[in-house]
Design a protein around this motif. Structure first.
Motif, mmCIF file in Angstrom:
data_model
loop_
_atom_site.group_PDB
_atom_site.id
_atom_site.type_symbol
_atom_site.label_atom_id
_atom_site.label_comp_id
_atom_site.label_asym_id
_atom_site.label_seq_id
_atom_site.Cartn_x
_atom_site.Cartn_y
_atom_site.Cartn_z
ATOM 1 N N ASN A 192 76.274 43.473 30.280
ATOM 2 C CA ASN A 192 75.476 44.693 30.216
ATOM 3 C C ASN A 192 76.340 45.938 30.250
ATOM 4 O OD1 ASN A 192 73.053 43.436 29.950
ATOM 5 N ND2 ASN A 192 72.581 43.435 32.134
ATOM 6 N N SER A 193 77.444 45.903 30.987
ATOM 7 C CA SER A 193 78.321 47.068 31.044
ATOM 8 C C SER A 193 78.992 47.313 29.697
ATOM 9 C CB SER A 193 79.364 46.911 32.147
ATOM 10 O OG SER A 193 80.161 45.773 31.916
ATOM 11 N N LEU A 215 76.361 48.976 27.541
ATOM 12 C CA LEU A 215 76.212 50.359 27.973
ATOM 13 C C LEU A 215 77.371 51.221 27.489
ATOM 14 C CD1 LEU A 215 74.406 52.247 29.589
ATOM 15 C CD2 LEU A 215 75.747 51.667 31.612
#
Length: 148
Positions: A2-3, A6
């Motif tokens: 997810n990072s 992002l």
């Protein structure tokens, strides 16, 4: 994971937010700006839409209609930038003189929208290359003549 997504979204939207910031700054003062800065504002506005399309493409994908908008904007930025250079170097240059330079890009974008399965991307790429070469050549000539 997810990072990374992002980070990718942040990097993809960074040019959009940068140009949006400058568009807001120029739009707040638009009526007080001289003609060159007004033309620069139109250029920045076109860049905002172009970079928004880029950000969508690199994050969630670009719907076909937005791809046609991207085509229009990508084929408008160089003529608009050259119009800004002309206005900087000549006080009698007007925005109306830029309008014919935008017509080929608008025609290609319209053709892309109306005929989605055609080979219009080859025409777009060729027109873009011609625009880059012409703006660089004539822009440098205009700036050198103005500097003398």
């Amino acid at each position: 994971m997810n990072s990374l997504l992002l980070l990718r979204a942040f990097i993809s939207f960074l040019p959009f937010f940068s140009t949006l910031f400058w568009l807001i700054i120029f739009m707040v003062q638009y009526r007080k700006l001289d003609a060159a800065k007004q033309m620069l504002t139109v250029y920045i506005g076109t860049c905002v839409v172009l970079y928004f399309c880029h950000a969508l493409f690199f994050t969630i994908g670009l719907p076909y209609e937005m791809e046609c908008v991207w085509t229009l904007c990508s084929l408008s930025v160089y003529p608009l930038f050259y119009g800004y250079l002309c206005r900087l170097t000549s006080s009698d240059f007007t925005f109306r003189q830029v309008m014919p330079w935008l017509c080929p890009g608008a025609a290609v974008a319209l053709a892309k929208y109306l005929f989605p399965d055609s080979g219009i991307d080859v025409v777009r790429t060729l027109l873009f290359a011609i625009q880059v070469i012409c703006v660089c050549y004539f822009g440098i000539r205009r700036l050198k003549a103005f500097d003398l």
